[in-house]
Motif scaffolding. Structure first.
Motif, mmCIF file in Angstrom:
data_model
loop_
_atom_site.group_PDB
_atom_site.id
_atom_site.type_symbol
_atom_site.label_atom_id
_atom_site.label_comp_id
_atom_site.label_asym_id
_atom_site.label_seq_id
_atom_site.Cartn_x
_atom_site.Cartn_y
_atom_site.Cartn_z
ATOM 1 N N LYS A 1 0.797 -1.095 0.028
ATOM 2 C CA LYS A 1 0.155 0.130 0.036
ATOM 3 C C LYS A 1 0.863 1.123 0.071
ATOM 4 O O LYS A 1 1.942 1.414 0.680
ATOM 5 C CB LYS A 1 -0.851 -0.051 1.390
ATOM 6 C CG LYS A 1 -1.883 1.239 1.204
ATOM 7 C CD LYS A 1 -2.776 0.848 2.081
ATOM 8 C CE LYS A 1 -3.865 2.034 2.385
ATOM 9 N NZ LYS A 1 -4.886 2.160 3.451
ATOM 10 N N GLN A 2 0.280 2.195 -0.701
ATOM 11 C CA GLN A 2 1.114 3.466 -0.899
ATOM 12 C C GLN A 2 0.282 4.615 -0.810
ATOM 13 O O GLN A 2 -0.896 4.539 -1.521
ATOM 14 C CB GLN A 2 2.001 3.751 -2.092
ATOM 15 C CG GLN A 2 2.521 5.000 -2.437
ATOM 16 C CD GLN A 2 2.872 5.284 -3.889
ATOM 17 O OE1 GLN A 2 2.113 5.269 -4.565
ATOM 18 N NE2 GLN A 2 4.358 5.035 -4.162
ATOM 19 N N SER A 3 0.262 5.580 -0.006
ATOM 20 C CA SER A 3 -0.718 6.730 0.133
ATOM 21 C C SER A 3 0.159 8.219 0.503
ATOM 22 O O SER A 3 1.444 7.868 0.980
ATOM 23 C CB SER A 3 -1.637 6.480 1.400
ATOM 24 O OG SER A 3 -0.967 6.487 2.444
ATOM 25 N N ILE A 4 -0.236 9.162 0.304
ATOM 26 C CA ILE A 4 0.207 10.445 0.676
ATOM 27 C C ILE A 4 -0.180 10.980 1.960
ATOM 28 O O ILE A 4 -1.660 11.072 2.079
ATOM 29 C CB ILE A 4 0.049 11.440 -0.479
ATOM 30 C CG1 ILE A 4 0.624 10.936 -1.694
ATOM 31 C CG2 ILE A 4 0.487 12.784 -0.123
ATOM 32 C CD1 ILE A 4 0.421 11.700 -2.981
ATOM 33 N N ASP A 5 0.660 11.360 2.889
ATOM 34 C CA ASP A 5 0.343 12.157 4.208
ATOM 35 C C ASP A 5 0.557 13.520 3.834
ATOM 36 O O ASP A 5 1.811 13.809 4.052
ATOM 37 C CB ASP A 5 0.882 11.343 5.330
ATOM 38 C CG ASP A 5 0.381 12.058 6.591
ATOM 39 O OD1 ASP A 5 -0.456 13.130 6.639
ATOM 40 O OD2 ASP A 5 0.697 11.489 7.645
ATOM 41 N N ALA A 6 -0.359 14.440 3.887
ATOM 42 C CA ALA A 6 -0.173 15.949 3.755
ATOM 43 C C ALA A 6 -0.588 16.647 4.768
ATOM 44 O O ALA A 6 -1.055 17.902 4.441
ATOM 45 C CB ALA A 6 -0.768 16.385 2.193
ATOM 46 N N ARG A 7 -1.027 16.007 5.729
ATOM 47 C CA ARG A 7 -1.502 16.692 7.255
ATOM 48 C C ARG A 7 -0.784 17.759 7.679
ATOM 49 O O ARG A 7 -1.224 18.729 8.390
ATOM 50 C CB ARG A 7 -2.003 15.759 8.051
ATOM 51 C CG ARG A 7 -3.216 14.551 7.645
ATOM 52 C CD ARG A 7 -3.470 13.652 8.518
ATOM 53 N NE ARG A 7 -2.268 12.882 8.642
ATOM 54 C CZ ARG A 7 -2.124 11.696 9.709
ATOM 55 N NH1 ARG A 7 -3.294 11.630 10.390
ATOM 56 N NH2 ARG A 7 -0.903 10.864 9.949
#
Length: 536
Positions: A40-46
């Motif tokens: 799994k790959q996601s972006i965390d831009a929080r």
């Protein structure tokens, strides 16, 4: 294998950096890692501008047991995943080949699994092959000449082929069907990263090739695929299916059939009317209608990533929802980063739109549907097809408002309820001709006011969402089926031999969920019947 979650790296990292991060997390030398696979790959831009890619990876190592003993916390575990297994337990004899009506995701995946396992299905698609269909759609967008059976709604691959090709779903998947859908896509030409991206998408330009490859495999495995072939009638004897009638280029052909998979999609309105005439149980269901909104993609990127992120990042997406004081829900749907609004009409004198992206998602604008929930109470009738007639009413109005072209309006003018005379700072990105108009006039006022209030509320989540120059177009009416066809645990209407499945039957909402429902239907047949190649 060992599974590691929550591995965080900067977006421009190399594969070597990911390997080093894995080794450091496991507290072992890199040489002890035999191989690893991204799950799994996601972006965390929080925490803008600190943006990170977040990974889950499966790792094969030397001395796995000893390494696991040294680990603490929930970040590291034994990799476990349900591998999909197609059931092969049937004992009954099939007298005739299973017939599938429609080659959208539900029909295509049902046919693919049945053909692969020896059931030799026959697919009848009212529209054209994906190659011919692509040409028909381009001609329609250029000239306005509509082919009612070969357009964005009808033809090989279904409506999803000419959309963004998004493959995320909220369907619970204890049996591995979701993964199986993605694997089949990859086997037929989709990019491998869809197997691990948090929000996978293929794009119309690649999806057309994937669909063609799947069709060729179905034929290679003993199935048949017929285009320009519409279900005209079917016959029941003693409550069970006996035959179907197909019409192709004006010629009728009656075919013996005992198993009919209805993967008809949500736009096969004449087929819904046939089912009603034949007294197949149906009921109206809630769905949603609204508009497409277009923003400059740069505005969405700045909101999601910050003004000047130090990395090259994919065009950003968003999801926004609101519960309004009038009790209605309004939300974004089918968001297309770097995409286009498309004329998705399928009936003369009516107009419907959708959103589409190519694989690169490199268009100037982002677009999304902003839609409002409608229920049978809004339809003014308890007729099972009332929701379908409500859709038609809106689409007829949209056609009239736009003079046959996609009607377009600035958000400021939508709020003031008057025709847009001149565009502002945003230029529409639309496949097909468009006309400046009063989009608000398409809708009953309560729905129009809900769209307005929803967009204004979304501005608190995404700055600039309610900019006066934001482009609205209509009508987004084909969000999901307005009808549900009840079925039993064997996926049938009672014991008729009719299997309603996918989005058209009211059991799915998007490419992946429809494909999974098609697989479940194939499983139901396999659990009861012997494949043709294994009969004595």
């Amino acid at each position: 294998m060992i599974r590691i979650g929550q591995l965080k790296l900067h977006p421009n990292h190399s594969e070597q950096e990911l390997l080093q991060k894995i080794a450091k997390t496991l507290r072992i030398p890199e040489q002890e890692i035999l191989r690893f696979q991204i799950r799994k790959q996601s972006i965390d831009a929080r925490k803008k501008p600190q943006i990170q890619y977040v990974y889950t990876v499966d790792v094969e190592v030397k001395n796995e047991k000893q390494i696991l003993k040294r680990q603490k916390g929930s970040q590291i575990s034994i990799a476990g995943e349900t591998l999909y297994q197609f059931p092969m337990t049937g004992t009954k004899r099939l007298d005739y080949r299973p017939v599938i009506i429609g080659s959208g995701p539900a029909g295509l995946f049902c046919a693919y699994l049945l053909a692969e396992h020896g059931f030799c299905p026959v697919v009848y698609e009212r529209g054209a092959s994906v190659e011919e269909r692509t040409a028909d759609i381009e001609t329609f967008w250029t000239t306005g000449v509509l082919k009612p059976d070969s357009n964005v709604q009808f033809g090989e691959g279904g409506a999803g082929t000419f959309s963004d090709g998004k493959l995320n779903t909220l369907v619970k998947d204890a049996d591995g069907r979701n993964r199986k859908v993605l694997e089949i896509f990859v086997e037929n030409g989709a990019p491998e990263e869809i197997l691990y991206q948090a929000k996978p998408h293929i794009g119309t330009d690649i999806l057309t090739d994937v669909v063609r490859n799947m069709r060729n495999r179905i034929i290679q495995w003993g199935g048949e695929v017929h285009f320009h072939s519409r279900l005209m009638d079917f016959k029941l004897e003693h409550g069970e299916l006996n035959s179907i009638t197909i019409v192709k280029e004006g010629e009728k052909k009656t075919i013996p059939a005992k198993h009919l998979i209805l993967a008809i999609g949500h736009s096969a309105r004449d087929t819904f009317e046939l089912l009603y005439k034949k007294q197949i149980p149906m009921c109206a269901k809630a769905f949603a209608v609204g508009v497409r909104v277009e923003h400059p993609q740069a505005v969405i990127n700045a909101s999601q990533y910050g003004e000047h992120p130090p990395y090259v990042l994919p065009n950003a997406s968003y999801k926004v929802t609101a519960n309004l004081k009038n009790g209605r829900g309004v939300y974004s749907f089918c968001m297309c980063p770097g995409g286009y609004v498309v004329n998705a009409s399928s009936e003369e004198g009516m107009l419907a739109i959708n959103g589409m992206s190519y694989h690169a998602r490199d268009g100037k604008n982002a677009n999304s549907a902003v839609i409002v929930t409608v229920t049978p109470e809004d339809f003014g009738s308890d007729h099972p097809l009332a929701g379908m007639y409500f859709q038609r009413m809106l689409e007829k109005k949209a056609y009239e408002v736009g003079g046959g072209c996609v009607p377009v309006q600035r958000f400021a003018d939508f709020c003031e309820n008057h025709v847009t005379k001149k565009l502002g700072t945003i230029t529409p990105q639309i496949k097909g001709a468009y006309q400046l108009a009063n989009v608000r006039a398409i809708f009953p006022e309560e729905i129009a006011k809900s769209i307005e209030d929803g967009i204004k509320s979304f501005d608190r989540q995404i700055q600039g969402f309610a900019n006066p120059d934001v482009i609205l177009s209509g009508v987004e009416s084909r969000t999901s089926s307005p009808i549900r066809i009840p079925r039993n645990d064997a996926m049938q209407v009672e014991k008729t031999g009719i299997y309603p499945c996918g989005e058209g039957a009211g059991f799915a909402g998007g490419i992946t969920s429809a494909a999974m429902d098609g697989i479940r239907t194939a499983e139901s047949i396999s659990k009861n019947f012997v494949p043709f190649d294994k009969r004595l």
